[in-house]
Design a protein around this motif. Structure first.
Motif: not given
Length: 132
Positions: A6-14, A16-34
């Motif tokens: 599992l690639i956690e946010y703090d360990d992710a490349s920029p 990956v973080r950009a995609v995670y940010d988009d997922i969290m923003s789009h879904r209104g969640v504080e973290d991405v799922n596994n």
């Protein structure tokens, strides 16, 4: 060998973080799922898969609830426990009732049974069902 780190946010490349940010923003969640944390092992696949999910699963000719129920049916038929669980939860959030769930299960069971019969008997497709 398992490839499920599992690639956690703090360990992710920029990237990956950009995609995670988009997922969290789009879904209104504080973290991405596994699922996303595993797919992030290959950033191009993460990016492309998220783009497809976002564009296909949002409102369109089919409602998000119908799309989630179709996704559930395919996931159940494919025996994907992860996708079945995540899309069942999403369908419930989108308004699926226990009655709808029961009917969906009946349709899945019926379709699988009649598909196997049609395959086993090698039933020829009727002319009226062929696109012309």
């Amino acid at each position: 060998m398992a490839f499920n780190k599992l690639i956690e946010y703090d360990d992710a490349s920029p990237e990956v973080r950009a995609v995670y940010d988009d997922i969290m923003s789009h879904r209104g969640v504080e973290d991405v799922n596994n699922f996303w944390k595993c797919v992030a092992a290959h950033p191009p696949t993460l990016r492309d898969t998220w783009h497809s999910v976002k564009s296909i699963m949002d409102e369109g000719a089919l409602s998000p609830l119908v799309k989630q129920m179709i996704y559930m049916a395919v996931s159940i038929t494919n025996a994907c426990a992860y996708c079945t669980a995540s899309h069942t939860a999403a369908a419930k959030t989108s308004g699926m009732t226990s009655e709808m769930f029961g009917e969906l299960q009946a349709v899945i069971a019926l379709a699988n049974a009649t598909n196997r019969l049609a395959l086993g008997y090698d039933v020829p497709v009727d002319d009226q069902y062929l696109s012309k």
